[in-house]
Write a protein that holds these residues in place. Structure first.
Motif, short mmCIF file in Angstrom:
data_model
loop_
_atom_site.label_atom_id
_atom_site.label_comp_id
_atom_site.label_asym_id
_atom_site.label_seq_id
_atom_site.Cartn_x
_atom_site.Cartn_y
_atom_site.Cartn_z
N LEU A 53 -2.90 8.17 -5.39
CA LEU A 53 -1.84 7.98 -4.40
C LEU A 53 -2.36 7.26 -3.16
O LEU A 53 -3.55 7.34 -2.85
CB LEU A 53 -1.30 9.34 -3.96
CG LEU A 53 -0.81 10.28 -5.05
CD1 LEU A 53 -0.70 11.69 -4.52
CD2 LEU A 53 0.51 9.79 -5.58
N TRP A 97 -1.00 6.47 1.08
CA TRP A 97 -0.01 6.73 2.11
C TRP A 97 -0.55 6.24 3.44
O TRP A 97 -1.75 6.07 3.62
CB TRP A 97 0.36 8.21 2.18
CG TRP A 97 -0.77 9.11 2.59
CD1 TRP A 97 -1.09 9.52 3.84
CD2 TRP A 97 -1.74 9.70 1.72
NE1 TRP A 97 -2.19 10.33 3.82
CE2 TRP A 97 -2.61 10.46 2.52
CE3 TRP A 97 -1.97 9.66 0.35
CZ2 TRP A 97 -3.69 11.16 1.99
CZ3 TRP A 97 -3.03 10.37 -0.17
CH2 TRP A 97 -3.87 11.12 0.65
N ASP A 145 5.48 9.33 2.90
CA ASP A 145 5.83 8.14 2.10
C ASP A 145 4.67 7.78 1.18
O ASP A 145 4.08 6.72 1.29
CB ASP A 145 6.16 6.95 3.01
CG ASP A 145 7.44 7.16 3.78
OD1 ASP A 145 8.29 7.95 3.31
OD2 ASP A 145 7.60 6.55 4.84
N ARG A 146 4.38 8.65 0.25
CA ARG A 146 3.28 8.41 -0.69
C ARG A 146 3.74 7.50 -1.80
O ARG A 146 4.89 7.53 -2.22
CB ARG A 146 2.78 9.72 -1.27
CG ARG A 146 2.13 10.58 -0.23
CD ARG A 146 1.60 11.85 -0.79
NE ARG A 146 1.00 12.60 0.32
CZ ARG A 146 0.17 13.58 0.17
NH1 ARG A 146 -0.20 13.95 -1.02
NH2 ARG A 146 -0.32 14.20 1.20
N GLN A 147 2.81 6.70 -2.30
CA GLN A 147 3.08 5.80 -3.42
C GLN A 147 2.00 5.98 -4.48
O GLN A 147 0.82 6.13 -4.15
CB GLN A 147 3.10 4.35 -2.97
CG GLN A 147 4.22 4.02 -2.03
CD GLN A 147 4.19 2.56 -1.62
OE1 GLN A 147 3.13 1.95 -1.55
NE2 GLN A 147 5.35 2.02 -1.37
N VAL A 157 -0.45 4.50 -7.02
CA VAL A 157 -1.08 3.19 -7.19
C VAL A 157 -1.76 3.05 -8.55
O VAL A 157 -2.05 1.93 -8.97
CB VAL A 157 -2.10 2.88 -6.07
CG1 VAL A 157 -1.39 2.66 -4.75
CG2 VAL A 157 -3.16 3.96 -5.93
N GLN A 207 -1.60 -2.25 3.93
CA GLN A 207 -2.05 -1.04 3.25
C GLN A 207 -3.55 -0.79 3.44
O GLN A 207 -4.04 0.25 3.05
CB GLN A 207 -1.76 -1.14 1.76
CG GLN A 207 -0.30 -1.11 1.41
CD GLN A 207 -0.09 -1.34 -0.07
OE1 GLN A 207 -0.67 -2.23 -0.65
NE2 GLN A 207 0.75 -0.53 -0.68
#
Length: 93
Positions: free
Chosen positions: A12, A14, A21-23, A25, A57
């Motif tokens: 992850l 953020w 708002d984690r994404q 990857v 990022q």
């Protein structure tokens, strides 16, 4: 009979300003929990995750979650739901 349960490594990212708002990857399959945790720690410590990351990022934080792969019944049920969705989807003309 030996039963093997693979583990999912979910990496992850953020922003420090918006940790909610984690994404995701990257997702990988690991042999067991121990390998999953080692892979996750290695990724977070390395610069592997920063390859291809935008400048915005670059100041992101990275972390990981390890989870046992779902039981076979759960996985098979999901495959059946997916097949049903494919059957019900409009056919291209």
């Amino acid at each position: 009979m030996t039963q093997w349960v693979p583990w999912l490594l979910i990496l992850l990212t953020w922003s420090e300003g918006a940790p909610e708002d984690r994404q995701v990857v990257k997702i990988e399959v690991a042999v067991d929990q121990q390998e999953c945790e080692k892979l996750g720690e290695d990724y977070v410590r390395s610069d592997k995750l920063s390859d291809g990351v935008s400048e915005a990022q670059a100041s992101s934080r990275f972390g990981f979650v390890c989870s046992a792969f779902p039981e076979r019944e759960s996985f098979n049920a999901a495959v059946e739901r997916w097949k049903a969705q494919l059957r019900e989807a409009p056919k291209p003309e």
